[in-house]
Design an enzyme around this catalytic site. Structure first.
Site, PDB file in Angstrom:
ATOM      1  N   ASP A  34      -1.154   9.428   8.174  1.00 37.19           N
ATOM      2  CA  ASP A  34      -2.416   9.449   8.917  1.00 37.19           C
ATOM      3  C   ASP A  34      -2.317  10.388  10.125  1.00 37.19           C
ATOM      4  OD1 ASP A  34      -4.976   8.760   9.534  1.00 37.19           O
ATOM      5  OD2 ASP A  34      -4.524   6.738  10.231  1.00 37.19           O
ATOM      6  N   TRP A  39      -4.608  15.756  14.614  1.00 39.99           N
ATOM      7  CA  TRP A  39      -3.698  16.868  14.890  1.00 39.99           C
ATOM      8  C   TRP A  39      -4.503  18.169  14.988  1.00 39.99           C
ATOM      9  CZ3 TRP A  39      -2.476  21.574  12.978  1.00 39.99           C
ATOM     10  CH2 TRP A  39      -1.276  22.157  13.432  1.00 39.99           C
ATOM     11  N   HIS A  51      -4.857  19.033   7.423  1.00 40.65           N
ATOM     12  CA  HIS A  51      -4.372  18.609   6.100  1.00 40.65           C
ATOM     13  C   HIS A  51      -3.339  19.607   5.575  1.00 40.65           C
ATOM     14  CE1 HIS A  51      -7.080  15.306   6.106  1.00 40.65           C
ATOM     15  NE2 HIS A  51      -8.170  16.027   5.978  1.00 40.65           N
ATOM     16  N   LEU A 145      15.369  12.260  -6.576  1.00 42.33           N
ATOM     17  CA  LEU A 145      14.290  11.488  -5.939  1.00 42.33           C
ATOM     18  C   LEU A 145      13.078  11.346  -6.876  1.00 42.33           C
ATOM     19  CD1 LEU A 145      13.117  10.500  -3.038  1.00 42.33           C
ATOM     20  CD2 LEU A 145      12.043  12.741  -3.015  1.00 42.33           C
ATOM     21  N   ARG A 198       3.574   3.976   8.675  1.00 42.56           N
ATOM     22  CA  ARG A 198       2.231   4.521   8.908  1.00 42.56           C
ATOM     23  C   ARG A 198       2.245   5.301  10.199  1.00 42.56           C
ATOM     24  NH1 ARG A 198      -3.762   2.464   7.619  1.00 42.56           N
ATOM     25  NH2 ARG A 198      -4.827   4.262   8.500  1.00 42.56           N
TER      26      ARG A 198
HETATM   27  C1  FPP Z   1      -5.134  11.237   6.983  1.00 42.69           C
HETATM   28  O1  FPP Z   1      -5.528  12.075   7.985  1.00 42.69           O
HETATM   29  C2  FPP Z   1      -4.731  11.999   5.844  1.00 42.69           C
HETATM   30  C3  FPP Z   1      -5.211  11.892   4.586  1.00 42.69           C
HETATM   31  C4  FPP Z   1      -6.617  11.880   4.175  1.00 42.69           C
HETATM   32  C5  FPP Z   1      -4.220  11.767   3.528  1.00 42.69           C
HETATM   33  C6  FPP Z   1      -3.013  12.662   3.675  1.00 42.69           C
HETATM   34  C7  FPP Z   1      -3.283  14.001   3.134  1.00 42.69           C
HETATM   35  C8  FPP Z   1      -2.406  15.032   3.241  1.00 42.69           C
HETATM   36  C9  FPP Z   1      -1.076  14.981   3.904  1.00 42.69           C
HETATM   37  C10 FPP Z   1      -2.811  16.328   2.678  1.00 42.69           C
HETATM   38  C11 FPP Z   1      -3.138  16.239   1.223  1.00 42.69           C
HETATM   39  C12 FPP Z   1      -1.929  15.901   0.415  1.00 42.69           C
HETATM   40  C13 FPP Z   1      -1.828  16.293  -0.856  1.00 42.69           C
HETATM   41  C14 FPP Z   1      -0.609  15.994  -1.660  1.00 42.69           C
HETATM   42  C15 FPP Z   1      -2.919  17.049  -1.440  1.00 42.69           C
HETATM   43  P1  FPP Z   1      -6.961  11.815   8.595  1.00 42.69           P
HETATM   44  O2  FPP Z   1      -7.862  12.893   8.113  1.00 42.69           O
HETATM   45  O3  FPP Z   1      -7.428  10.430   8.303  1.00 42.69           O
HETATM   46  O4  FPP Z   1      -6.626  11.963  10.114  1.00 42.69           O
HETATM   47  P2  FPP Z   1      -7.457  11.349  11.324  1.00 42.69           P
HETATM   48  O5  FPP Z   1      -7.390   9.839  11.183  1.00 42.69           O
HETATM   49  O6  FPP Z   1      -6.712  11.844  12.512  1.00 42.69           O
HETATM   50  O7  FPP Z   1      -8.864  11.886  11.222  1.00 42.69           O
END
Ligand code: FPP
Length: 255
Positions: A34, A39, A51, A145, A198
């Site tokens: 998360d 970021w 992302h 892994l 998390r």
């Molecule tokens: C949470 O950040 C992130 C996600 C939606 C999932 C994690 C996704 C990645 C690491 C990139 C995609 C991975 C692959 C394998 C395609 P958020 O957007 O909720 O962050 P915020 O809470 O700060 O808004």
């Protein structure tokens, strides 16, 4: 000095903690990645850049997991609820998965990593479904892994699908137990996670591995996912080694 550690002391400290506590290295770590959006905001960038940076960090964490002899790493990449994000972000995340699979499968295969997918596939394009299948197929006999990518995954959906398939197959309810039920989950055959990490300060499970986390340990950190590095992993592992895992039992008083 072992790769992934900033100094020798750090690596030695972790090793000695392992030995003095005589607690086993976690076999399976699952991560709720998360904080990509926050970021990006912090760096004045569009969310998709967060992302992208998050994906870059996956490479780093896979390497660190292997150094630490973790056998299974599960990453929550896209939840069944993430479809309700703005269409441009959903599209961006799907594109990112497609390009990561095409770009990285060869390298992961070279490193003896087995790729597995947890979740639904029917809402993904035919092309992406094929890419996922191909990555899983190419790497299926690797014994390093196991990297589980939870994409279009939701714990409730997983349980519901299991129940539907059990009913469809007319399984005798008297023969159904925890072991046979587990075979209907996306995670069939994968040991339950020992540790759930998390990032980004939230302290909830968000529909992740609802069945599998019954006895998992949790580690929450304020670090945003793109910044989560070997020092953070070291802290998470140190915290895990301090925990006393009893799985609902009591300590043997004869010890
Ligand atoms: C949470 O950040 C992130 C996600 C939606 C999932 C994690 C996704 C990645 C690491 C990139 C995609 C991975 C692959 C394998 C395609 P958020 O957007 O909720 O962050 P915020 O809470 O700060 O808004």
């Amino acid at each position: 000095m072992p790769k992934g550690f900033k100094n020798l002391n750090q690596a030695e400290n972790l090793e000695s903690k392992r030995q003095t506590n005589s607690i086993k290295t976690p076999l399976h770590i699952a991560i709720i990645m998360d904080g990509n959006g926050r970021w990006a905001k912090k760096h004045g960038l569009p969310r998709i850049q967060g992302h992208r940076k998050g994906v870059d960090n996956i490479r780093n964490i896979v390497r660190i997991a292997m150094i630490n002899k973790i056998q299974y790493l599960t990453l929550y990449a896209f939840s069944t609820e993430n479809w309700s994000r703005p269409a441009s972000e959903v599209h961006g995340l799907i594109e990112l998965l497609a390009s990561v699979i095409d770009r990285e499968t060869k390298e992961l295969h070279k490193q003896n990593i087995r790729i597995k997918h947890l979740g639904r596939t029917e809402n993904l394009s035919q092309n992406l479904q094929r890419s996922i299948q191909k990555a899983v197929e190419i790497t299926k006999n690797n014994i390093g892994l196991t990297l589980n990518v939870a994409f279009d995954y939701g714990g409730r959906n997983e349980l519901l699908e299991a129940a539907k398939n059990i009913i469809r197959e007319k399984v005798n309810p008297d023969l159904l137990d925890e072991t046979s039920f587990e075979k209907y989950l996306y995670s069939s055959g994968i040991p339950d996670p020992d540790l759930i990490i998390r990032t980004a300060g939230e302290m909830r499970l968000s529909n992740f591995l609802l069945w599998q986390t019954a006895y998992s340990e949790y580690y929450f950190t304020k670090t945003l996912w793109p910044d989560f590095d070997e020092i953070d992993m070291d802290k998470a592992l140190s915290e895990y080694y301090k925990r006393k895992r009893q799985f609902g039992q009591i300590e043997d008083e004869s010890n």
